[in-house]
Design a protein around this motif. Sequence first.
Motif, PDB file in Angstrom:
ATOM      1  N   ALA A 102     122.665  58.322  68.162  1.00 36.06           N
ATOM      2  CA  ALA A 102     122.285  59.684  67.634  1.00 36.06           C
ATOM      3  C   ALA A 102     121.798  60.364  68.401  1.00 36.06           C
ATOM      4  N   LEU A 103     120.819  60.141  69.338  1.00 38.02           N
ATOM      5  CA  LEU A 103     120.179  60.866  70.321  1.00 38.02           C
ATOM      6  C   LEU A 103     121.217  61.659  71.383  1.00 38.02           C
ATOM      7  N   ALA A 104     122.174  60.633  71.619  1.00 34.98           N
ATOM      8  CA  ALA A 104     123.214  60.866  72.804  1.00 34.98           C
ATOM      9  C   ALA A 104     124.078  61.867  72.186  1.00 34.98           C
ATOM     10  N   GLU A 105     124.526  61.971  70.889  1.00 36.57           N
ATOM     11  CA  GLU A 105     125.398  63.029  70.429  1.00 36.57           C
ATOM     12  C   GLU A 105     124.733  64.182  69.895  1.00 36.57           C
ATOM     13  N   MET A 106     123.468  64.329  69.692  1.00 37.21           N
ATOM     14  CA  MET A 106     122.839  65.646  69.392  1.00 37.21           C
ATOM     15  C   MET A 106     123.141  66.730  70.312  1.00 37.21           C
ATOM     16  N   SER A 107     123.591  67.838  69.691  1.00 34.74           N
ATOM     17  CA  SER A 107     123.766  68.916  70.541  1.00 34.74           C
ATOM     18  C   SER A 107     122.477  69.758  70.610  1.00 34.74           C
ATOM     19  N   PRO A 108     122.336  70.698  71.759  1.00 36.02           N
ATOM     20  CA  PRO A 108     121.101  71.418  71.836  1.00 36.02           C
ATOM     21  C   PRO A 108     120.980  72.390  70.674  1.00 36.02           C
ATOM     22  N   VAL A 109     119.823  72.707  70.061  1.00 43.41           N
ATOM     23  CA  VAL A 109     119.733  73.338  68.888  1.00 43.41           C
ATOM     24  C   VAL A 109     119.870  74.978  69.263  1.00 43.41           C
ATOM     25  N   ARG A 110     120.761  75.479  68.440  1.00 49.29           N
ATOM     26  CA  ARG A 110     120.854  76.875  68.722  1.00 49.29           C
ATOM     27  C   ARG A 110     120.190  77.613  67.495  1.00 49.29           C
ATOM     28  N   PRO A 111     119.873  78.823  67.938  1.00 49.45           N
ATOM     29  CA  PRO A 111     119.236  79.729  66.713  1.00 49.45           C
ATOM     30  C   PRO A 111     120.017  79.888  65.583  1.00 49.45           C
ATOM     31  N   GLY A 112     119.472  79.660  64.415  1.00 49.06           N
ATOM     32  CA  GLY A 112     120.110  79.544  63.162  1.00 49.06           C
ATOM     33  C   GLY A 112     120.697  78.166  62.724  1.00 49.06           C
ATOM     34  N   ASP A 113     120.544  77.052  63.473  1.00 45.86           N
ATOM     35  CA  ASP A 113     121.058  75.790  63.383  1.00 45.86           C
ATOM     36  C   ASP A 113     120.302  75.332  61.818  1.00 45.86           C
ATOM     37  N   PRO A 114     120.801  74.658  60.990  1.00 49.63           N
ATOM     38  CA  PRO A 114     120.263  74.164  59.936  1.00 49.63           C
ATOM     39  C   PRO A 114     119.566  72.783  60.201  1.00 49.63           C
ATOM     40  N   GLY A 115     119.961  72.109  61.450  1.00 46.92           N
ATOM     41  CA  GLY A 115     119.228  70.978  61.517  1.00 46.92           C
ATOM     42  C   GLY A 115     117.768  70.701  61.400  1.00 46.92           C
ATOM     43  N   HIS A 116     117.459  69.523  61.101  1.00 43.90           N
ATOM     44  CA  HIS A 116     116.064  69.171  60.934  1.00 43.90           C
ATOM     45  C   HIS A 116     115.716  67.646  61.100  1.00 43.90           C
ATOM     46  N   THR A 117     114.710  67.547  61.989  1.00 39.06           N
ATOM     47  CA  THR A 117     114.372  66.160  62.096  1.00 39.06           C
ATOM     48  C   THR A 117     112.984  65.935  62.051  1.00 39.06           C
ATOM     49  N   VAL A 118     112.543  65.065  61.453  1.00 40.87           N
ATOM     50  CA  VAL A 118     111.259  64.772  61.109  1.00 40.87           C
ATOM     51  C   VAL A 118     110.991  63.125  60.532  1.00 40.87           C
ATOM     52  N   LEU A 119     109.684  62.661  60.815  1.00 33.67           N
ATOM     53  CA  LEU A 119     109.391  61.349  60.836  1.00 33.67           C
ATOM     54  C   LEU A 119     108.128  61.483  59.709  1.00 33.67           C
ATOM     55  N   HIS A 120     108.454  60.754  58.496  1.00 33.43           N
ATOM     56  CA  HIS A 120     107.549  60.579  57.538  1.00 33.43           C
ATOM     57  C   HIS A 120     106.987  59.127  57.554  1.00 33.43           C
ATOM     58  N   HIS A 121     105.824  58.593  57.027  1.00 37.13           N
ATOM     59  CA  HIS A 121     105.586  57.430  56.758  1.00 37.13           C
ATOM     60  C   HIS A 121     105.196  57.018  55.259  1.00 37.13           C
ATOM     61  N   LEU A 122     106.121  56.378  54.538  1.00 39.37           N
ATOM     62  CA  LEU A 122     105.458  55.774  53.353  1.00 39.37           C
ATOM     63  C   LEU A 122     104.749  54.549  52.919  1.00 39.37           C
ATOM     64  N   TRP A 123     103.937  54.434  52.447  1.00 36.04           N
ATOM     65  CA  TRP A 123     103.358  53.368  51.993  1.00 36.04           C
ATOM     66  C   TRP A 123     103.797  52.483  50.669  1.00 36.04           C
ATOM     67  N   LEU A 124     104.390  51.682  51.086  1.00 37.68           N
ATOM     68  CA  LEU A 124     105.345  50.934  49.894  1.00 37.68           C
ATOM     69  C   LEU A 124     104.987  49.469  49.665  1.00 37.68           C
ATOM     70  N   THR A 125     105.171  48.784  48.467  1.00 39.85           N
ATOM     71  CA  THR A 125     104.993  47.372  48.414  1.00 39.85           C
ATOM     72  C   THR A 125     106.455  46.898  48.903  1.00 39.85           C
ATOM     73  N   PRO A 126     106.592  45.590  49.282  1.00 37.45           N
ATOM     74  CA  PRO A 126     107.967  45.190  49.493  1.00 37.45           C
ATOM     75  C   PRO A 126     108.866  45.466  48.600  1.00 37.45           C
ATOM     76  N   GLU A 127     108.621  45.227  47.333  1.00 38.38           N
ATOM     77  CA  GLU A 127     109.434  45.499  46.240  1.00 38.38           C
ATOM     78  C   GLU A 127     110.108  46.958  46.211  1.00 38.38           C
ATOM     79  N   GLN A 128     109.078  47.945  46.541  1.00 43.59           N
ATOM     80  CA  GLN A 128     109.418  49.360  46.600  1.00 43.59           C
ATOM     81  C   GLN A 128     110.288  49.624  47.820  1.00 43.59           C
ATOM     82  N   ALA A 129     110.153  48.836  48.744  1.00 41.13           N
ATOM     83  CA  ALA A 129     110.913  48.866  50.199  1.00 41.13           C
ATOM     84  C   ALA A 129     112.227  48.384  49.804  1.00 41.13           C
ATOM     85  N   ARG A 130     112.303  47.362  49.242  1.00 39.26           N
ATOM     86  CA  ARG A 130     113.909  46.691  49.036  1.00 39.26           C
ATOM     87  C   ARG A 130     114.589  47.817  48.205  1.00 39.26           C
ATOM     88  N   ALA A 131     113.832  48.421  47.137  1.00 44.93           N
ATOM     89  CA  ALA A 131     114.518  49.332  46.192  1.00 44.93           C
ATOM     90  C   ALA A 131     114.976  50.549  46.836  1.00 44.93           C
TER      91      ALA A 131
END
Length: 178
Positions: A102-131
């Motif tokens: 994914a990193l290798a194929e990412m094009s440079p961001v151009r003004p107005g591009d709709p791309g979005h990259t974000v890292l979120h952390h979720l606190w889940l039980t193992p059952e919630q993670a499986r679901a």
Amino acid sequence: MTDEQLLALRSSAQYKALGHPLRHRMVNLLRQRPATLSELTTALDSTKGTIGYHVRILREAGLVRLAGTRQVRGGTEQRFELISKGFQLDEETGARFLHDAALAEMSPVRPGDPGHTVLHHLWLTPEQARALAKRLETFDHGHVPHSGAGEQGTEAYGLLLSLYRADIPHLPPDDHPS
């Protein structure tokens, strides 16, 4: 896409073949349809010798096969296709491979591009993670159009979904609340 349509990647030769940026781009082209060396050369703005070499590496790794031949101007034109509709990655190396791809194929961001990259952390039980993993597994079926390659006005966008156990420790309970 069913598992029967996926080729399970097991050898280092397969990962190495897919890990080269030009071969990765070739696989993305061949996902659209079978193609000749000339078509791949034009699409990738390369030389026939270079493309021929990389097709050979993909064939030797068992990822690409000869789809057919035809006679043209005193020569034989070969068309190549992917062995399967997609690849199934093993758990150990698959995540790293997808991340790097994914990193290798990412094009440079151009003004107005709709791309979005974000890292979120979720606190889940193992059952919630499986679901959640089960829901992510079926996310692309019917929600994101896969076809459209070459259609007027379309551009390729990558979508990398990953659910993984994060190495974030827990703090002990706060003994001194504010």
